[in-house]
Design a protein around this motif. Structure first.
Motif, PDB file in Angstrom:
ATOM      1  N   LEU A  38       7.174  -0.275  11.679  1.00 23.40           N
ATOM      2  CA  LEU A  38       6.487  -1.327  10.938  1.00 23.40           C
ATOM      3  C   LEU A  38       5.955  -0.782   9.621  1.00 23.40           C
ATOM      4  N   GLY A  39       5.323   0.410   9.657  1.00 24.54           N
ATOM      5  CA  GLY A  39       4.777   0.997   8.440  1.00 24.54           C
ATOM      6  C   GLY A  39       5.849   1.261   7.402  1.00 24.54           C
ATOM      7  N   ILE A  40       6.991   1.786   7.828  1.00 27.10           N
ATOM      8  CA  ILE A  40       8.084   2.056   6.883  1.00 27.10           C
ATOM      9  C   ILE A  40       8.590   0.764   6.267  1.00 27.10           C
ATOM     10  N   ARG A  41       8.720  -0.259   7.076  1.00 20.04           N
ATOM     11  CA  ARG A  41       9.190  -1.563   6.571  1.00 20.04           C
ATOM     12  C   ARG A  41       8.236  -2.113   5.514  1.00 20.04           C
ATOM     13  N   VAL A  42       6.938  -1.996   5.760  1.00 21.03           N
ATOM     14  CA  VAL A  42       5.951  -2.479   4.792  1.00 21.03           C
ATOM     15  C   VAL A  42       6.034  -1.676   3.497  1.00 21.03           C
ATOM     16  N   VAL A  43       6.228  -0.353   3.613  1.00 18.96           N
ATOM     17  CA  VAL A  43       6.327   0.503   2.429  1.00 18.96           C
ATOM     18  C   VAL A  43       7.499   0.097   1.558  1.00 18.96           C
ATOM     19  N   VAL A  44       8.683  -0.060   2.143  1.00 16.89           N
ATOM     20  CA  VAL A  44       9.863  -0.377   1.324  1.00 16.89           C
ATOM     21  C   VAL A  44       9.806  -1.806   0.792  1.00 16.89           C
ATOM     22  N   GLU A  45       9.160  -2.705   1.512  1.00 17.43           N
ATOM     23  CA  GLU A  45       9.014  -4.078   1.018  1.00 17.43           C
ATOM     24  C   GLU A  45       7.999  -4.161  -0.116  1.00 17.43           C
ATOM     25  N   ALA A  46       7.123  -3.148  -0.219  1.00 14.70           N
ATOM     26  CA  ALA A  46       6.117  -3.117  -1.287  1.00 14.70           C
ATOM     27  C   ALA A  46       6.661  -2.467  -2.558  1.00 14.70           C
ATOM     28  N   GLU A  47       8.002  -2.320  -2.636  1.00  9.33           N
ATOM     29  CA  GLU A  47       8.693  -1.776  -3.814  1.00  9.33           C
ATOM     30  C   GLU A  47       8.426  -0.287  -4.030  1.00  9.33           C
ATOM     31  N   ILE A  48       8.157   0.424  -2.945  1.00  8.86           N
ATOM     32  CA  ILE A  48       8.108   1.884  -3.006  1.00  8.86           C
ATOM     33  C   ILE A  48       9.492   2.392  -2.618  1.00  8.86           C
ATOM     34  N   PRO A  49      10.205   3.085  -3.515  1.00  6.77           N
ATOM     35  CA  PRO A  49      11.541   3.589  -3.173  1.00  6.77           C
ATOM     36  C   PRO A  49      11.497   4.404  -1.886  1.00  6.77           C
ATOM     37  N   PRO A  50      12.453   4.195  -0.981  1.00  5.78           N
ATOM     38  CA  PRO A  50      12.353   4.781   0.364  1.00  5.78           C
ATOM     39  C   PRO A  50      12.243   6.294   0.411  1.00  5.78           C
ATOM     40  N   MET A  51      13.097   7.028  -0.316  1.00  3.72           N
ATOM     41  CA  MET A  51      13.052   8.483  -0.221  1.00  3.72           C
ATOM     42  C   MET A  51      11.807   9.052  -0.891  1.00  3.72           C
ATOM     43  N   LEU A  52      11.407   8.481  -2.015  1.00  2.00           N
ATOM     44  CA  LEU A  52      10.196   8.951  -2.679  1.00  2.00           C
ATOM     45  C   LEU A  52       8.961   8.606  -1.848  1.00  2.00           C
ATOM     46  N   GLY A  53       8.977   7.445  -1.220  1.00 12.32           N
ATOM     47  CA  GLY A  53       7.855   7.063  -0.377  1.00 12.32           C
ATOM     48  C   GLY A  53       7.708   7.982   0.819  1.00 12.32           C
ATOM     49  N   MET A  54       8.836   8.279   1.479  1.00  8.60           N
ATOM     50  CA  MET A  54       8.770   9.165   2.642  1.00  8.60           C
ATOM     51  C   MET A  54       8.486  10.607   2.238  1.00  8.60           C
ATOM     52  N   SER A  55       8.946  11.016   1.057  1.00 10.38           N
ATOM     53  CA  SER A  55       8.620  12.373   0.590  1.00 10.38           C
ATOM     54  C   SER A  55       7.120  12.498   0.355  1.00 10.38           C
ATOM     55  N   ALA A  56       6.507  11.468  -0.224  1.00 10.64           N
ATOM     56  CA  ALA A  56       5.057  11.480  -0.416  1.00 10.64           C
ATOM     57  C   ALA A  56       4.342  11.547   0.931  1.00 10.64           C
ATOM     58  N   ARG A  57       4.890  10.833   1.890  1.00 14.59           N
ATOM     59  CA  ARG A  57       4.311  10.841   3.247  1.00 14.59           C
ATOM     60  C   ARG A  57       4.288  12.247   3.813  1.00 14.59           C
ATOM     61  N   PHE A  58       5.403  12.938   3.811  1.00 11.22           N
ATOM     62  CA  PHE A  58       5.480  14.229   4.485  1.00 11.22           C
ATOM     63  C   PHE A  58       4.878  15.364   3.656  1.00 11.22           C
ATOM     64  N   LEU A  59       5.004  15.300   2.339  1.00 14.36           N
ATOM     65  CA  LEU A  59       4.391  16.347   1.520  1.00 14.36           C
ATOM     66  C   LEU A  59       2.870  16.278   1.618  1.00 14.36           C
ATOM     67  N   ALA A  60       2.325  15.074   1.551  1.00 12.95           N
ATOM     68  CA  ALA A  60       0.875  14.921   1.672  1.00 12.95           C
ATOM     69  C   ALA A  60       0.395  15.374   3.042  1.00 12.95           C
ATOM     70  N   ALA A  61       1.119  14.978   4.093  1.00 15.15           N
ATOM     71  CA  ALA A  61       0.730  15.375   5.443  1.00 15.15           C
ATOM     72  C   ALA A  61       0.828  16.886   5.619  1.00 15.15           C
ATOM     73  N   GLY A  62       1.878  17.504   5.046  1.00 16.30           N
ATOM     74  CA  GLY A  62       2.035  18.955   5.153  1.00 16.30           C
ATOM     75  C   GLY A  62       0.909  19.706   4.475  1.00 16.30           C
ATOM     76  N   VAL A  63       0.525  19.248   3.293  1.00 14.96           N
ATOM     77  CA  VAL A  63      -0.562  19.899   2.563  1.00 14.96           C
ATOM     78  C   VAL A  63      -1.889  19.747   3.320  1.00 14.96           C
ATOM     79  N   LEU A  64      -2.152  18.549   3.839  1.00 14.99           N
ATOM     80  CA  LEU A  64      -3.387  18.313   4.585  1.00 14.99           C
ATOM     81  C   LEU A  64      -3.429  19.156   5.859  1.00 14.99           C
ATOM     82  N   LEU A  65      -2.288  19.246   6.552  1.00 10.42           N
ATOM     83  CA  LEU A  65      -2.247  20.045   7.764  1.00 10.42           C
ATOM     84  C   LEU A  65      -2.436  21.523   7.459  1.00 10.42           C
ATOM     85  N   ALA A  66      -1.835  22.004   6.363  1.00 14.92           N
ATOM     86  CA  ALA A  66      -2.012  23.403   5.961  1.00 14.92           C
ATOM     87  C   ALA A  66      -3.474  23.696   5.651  1.00 14.92           C
ATOM     88  N   ALA A  67      -4.129  22.772   4.931  1.00 14.79           N
ATOM     89  CA  ALA A  67      -5.545  22.967   4.603  1.00 14.79           C
ATOM     90  C   ALA A  67      -6.400  22.987   5.859  1.00 14.79           C
TER      91      ALA A  67
END
Length: 314
Positions: A38-67
């Protein structure tokens, strides 16, 4: 967190704590991952390009987890060898860049519930990979595989009688194969022994690969921050915190500590959660093809997992 590393568990009652952690992590994967469609569907429907949106998801999560890990245990905990980095990069590519990325691209036209049902076939692909590696499953396992793939074929050919484009469905199926491959071979790739450290490097490598893929797809030209609806930002934040930090870390923990037959049972629950939320929140049309095909897939997966459990019972 549900995906705490075994390295930080207390010595006393270790066996019970490990069992509790496995089932806690499995519960998170059961419920939270079902909602990420559901979250992914909402993201792509909100005009966030899919690969850039998911890259932001995982890069942000990786940085937060590392911290988080550095503050909790010190930066030394994040050190890994070259072999461990290579293994994390391979898993990040297969599970995230190619697997999750394919889901995001496909969900531009594929309803979230239908996507979850097709992804439910991952245990069937894992079984075929095991056969390719020399395993000889029981006859009942083959029956389950045939049943499950019959359901996949029904959904793929009909598109669930929705607006799903055939190319999107094909991309999604390829993504499930990549995810199955990464899940099957991850224990052999020399990943960091700490599942949380493994998860954060997989997210960083996978997220970086997604940026490159997004650039190759021309997504930066389609990214307009001022046009993104508030719901898109909320969904992206949910995916970062719950879908990645919590659920993906829990999945990494399970891959390192639980049998694949037990892990595969999430395929029963995720589709039900995704179909229900898609219908309830996004008003996605649930057709008889989706219900019938999904039921056939889950039945096939249930037969496979049941047969493999009996095979491993002393």
């Amino acid at each position: 967190m549900a995906a705490a590393s075994p390295a930080v568990l207390p010595e006393a009652g270790g066996r019970e704590a490990s069992t509790a952690m496995i089932w806690s992590a499995l519960a998170v994967v059961y419920v939270v991952w079902g909602s990420t469609y559901l979250g992914i569907r909402v993201v792509v429907e909100a005009e966030i390009p899919p690969m850039l949106g998911m890259s932001a998801r995982f890069l942000a999560a990786g940085v937060l987890l590392a911290a988080f890990l550095a503050l909790k245990s010190g930066w030394r905990r994040l050190r890994i060898t070259r072999q461990e980095a290579l293994g994390a990069a391979v898993v990040g590519l297969l599970l995230l860049a190619f697997g999750n990325g394919a889901v995001a691209i496909a969900e531009q036209t594929v309803p979230s519930g239908l996507a979850a049902l097709l992804v439910a076939a991952i245990p069937l692909w894992v079984m075929l990979l095991r056969v390719g590696g020399g395993d000889r499953p029981r006859a009942l396992t083959w029956v389950g595989v045939l049943i499950g793939f019959a359901g996949v074929a029904l959904l793929a050919l009909s598109g669930g009688n929705t607006s799903a484009k055939p190319l999107s469905v094909a991309i999604l199926v390829v993504g499930t194969i990549c995810w199955a491959t990464g899940s099957r071979f991850s224990p052999r790739l020399g990943l960091p022994r700490d599942p949380l450290v493994a998860a954060l490097y997989e997210m960083l490598f996978g997220g970086t690969a997604m940026v490159l893929i997004g650039v190759l797809r021309g997504e930066p030209a389609r990214l307009h921050l001022d046009r993104i609806d508030t719901s898109g930002w909320i969904a992206l934040a949910y995916l970062i915190v719950f879908g990645s930090l919590l659920a993906y870390s829990a999945y990494s923990y399970l891959l390192a500590n639980a049998p694949i037959s037990l892990i595969s049972t999430y395929a029963y629950v995720n589709p039900a959660v995704a179909v229900l939320l898609g219908w309830l929140i996004l008003d996605e049309h649930v057709t008889w093809q989706i219900l019938f095909g999904g039921t056939v897939i889950i039945l096939g997966v249930a037969v496979v997992v049941s047969a493999e459990r009996r095979r491993r019972t002393p």
